[in-house]
Design an enzyme around this catalytic site. Structure first.
Site, PDB file in Angstrom:
ATOM      1  NE  ARG A 287      -0.458   1.472  -0.451  1.00 16.46           N
ATOM      2  CZ  ARG A 287      -0.378   0.681   0.617  1.00 16.46           C
ATOM      3  NH1 ARG A 287       0.810   0.227   1.003  1.00 16.46           N
ATOM      4  NH2 ARG A 287      -1.457   0.336   1.290  1.00 16.46           N
TER       5      ARG A 287
ATOM      6  CE  LYS B 106       5.568  -3.303   0.207  1.00 23.74           C
ATOM      7  NZ  LYS B 106       5.139  -3.544  -1.173  1.00 23.74           N
TER       8      LYS B 106
END
Length: 299
Positions: free
Chosen positions: A244, A204
């Site tokens: 994840r 991210k």
């Protein structure tokens, strides 16, 4: 949980696995590398992303779910739509991973309750087009905890079994970098809700900004593997149920080192009293302050 985006526009791997055969091969590879679940998603939820019709999302997801499950790969479906979730469950998906926590589609709780499958409830405040304007918190950890508790209560009221609920703090979704770091540092406060927690920091943009060049240029997504692995190990050491990730093998290797080292725990707050909380643990699936919001990711 290995990330498999069968989309043209996801922030990290958009377009890379839009071809069904390529997607299936990659999902199979992630499973062989050690992913307990392959998370198949057909709609990007990165900030600013346009929504796609349900029929388009289903057409992207369902063939991949069917083929992977036929090969014995445990699959979760990454969707906010009850219609897509129901079809994916029928096609063999074992888990519903809903980034809206049930808010985007009021029928989702009914579908999940009837199926009796695990449901990941992520903290969410609105669709991608509105994400940036919703990133305002008094205390991000306390606010996320309160809002997740409401989603848990709604799921239970709809008949979802408590041992089928997993929570996710929603890193990057209506959150800036400082919010993401606060949630990471204070995971025990979210675990105190008494439910397993999925942690999803993979590649991210806040990691890219942390690793920026001297001129301020963020590290590209493919250069964030080590940072992702570090966040994953720290999250598991703090008590996360799962992570994840895009880079399954590197994460599995790091977690093997953590396990071989005696599974040391990272405690940043008083551990929750599990007997008082009564927190359930879902059965595993088969086989196996305001800050500037993120604008690049999240899925």
């Amino acid at each position: 949980m290995g990330v498999l985006n069968v989309t043209p526009d996801s922030f990290s791997d958009g377009g890379r696995y839009a071809d069904r055969d390529h997607a299936v091969r990659h999902g199979l590879r992630m499973w062989r590398d050690g992913a307990a679940l392959v998370d198949v998603g057909g709609e990007s939820t990165r900030p600013g992303a346009d929504r796609v019709p349900a029929a388009t999302e289903a057409a992207r997801v369902l063939p991949v779910v069917r083929e992977l499950t036929a090969l014995g790969v445990p699959v979760s479906v990454d969707t906010t739509r009850a219609r897509v979730a129901a079809a994916a469950l029928e096609a063999g998906a074992a888990v519903v991973n809903d980034v809206s926590g049930g808010l985007a589609d009021p029928d989702m709780a009914t579908v999940v309750a009837a199926a009796g499958r695990p449901w990941v409830l992520m903290h969410w405040r609105g669709h991608a087009k509105r994400m940036a304007e919703l990133a305002s918190y008094t205390d991000v950890v306390a606010d996320v905890r309160t809002e997740l508790a409401r989603r848990i209560d709604a799921a239970l009221a709809a008949g979802v079994r408590p041992d089928r609920i997993v929570i996710d703090p929603g890193l990057g979704f209506a959150k800036g970098a400082a919010d993401n770091w606060a949630l990471t540092a204070r995971l025990p406060e979210l675990l105190d809700l008494g439910y397993p927690l999925l942690f999803a920091a993979s590649r991210k943009s806040y990691l890219g900004r942390l690793l920026a060049d001297p001129d301020g240029t963020p590290r590209p997504v493919d250069g964030r593997v080590a940072a992702t692995v570090a966040t994953s190990v720290l999250a598991v050491a703090a008590g996360a149920w799962g992570v994840r990730v895009h880079d399954v093998r590197a994460t599995v290797d790091a977690l093997a080192v953590w396990q071989a080292s005696g599974r040391p725990c990272l405690v940043t707050a008083a551990p929750p009293d599990r007997s008082a909380v009564g927190g359930p643990t879902p059965e595993p699936p088969p086989a196996g302050g305001t800050t500037s919001p993120d604008t690049e990711d999240t899925r």
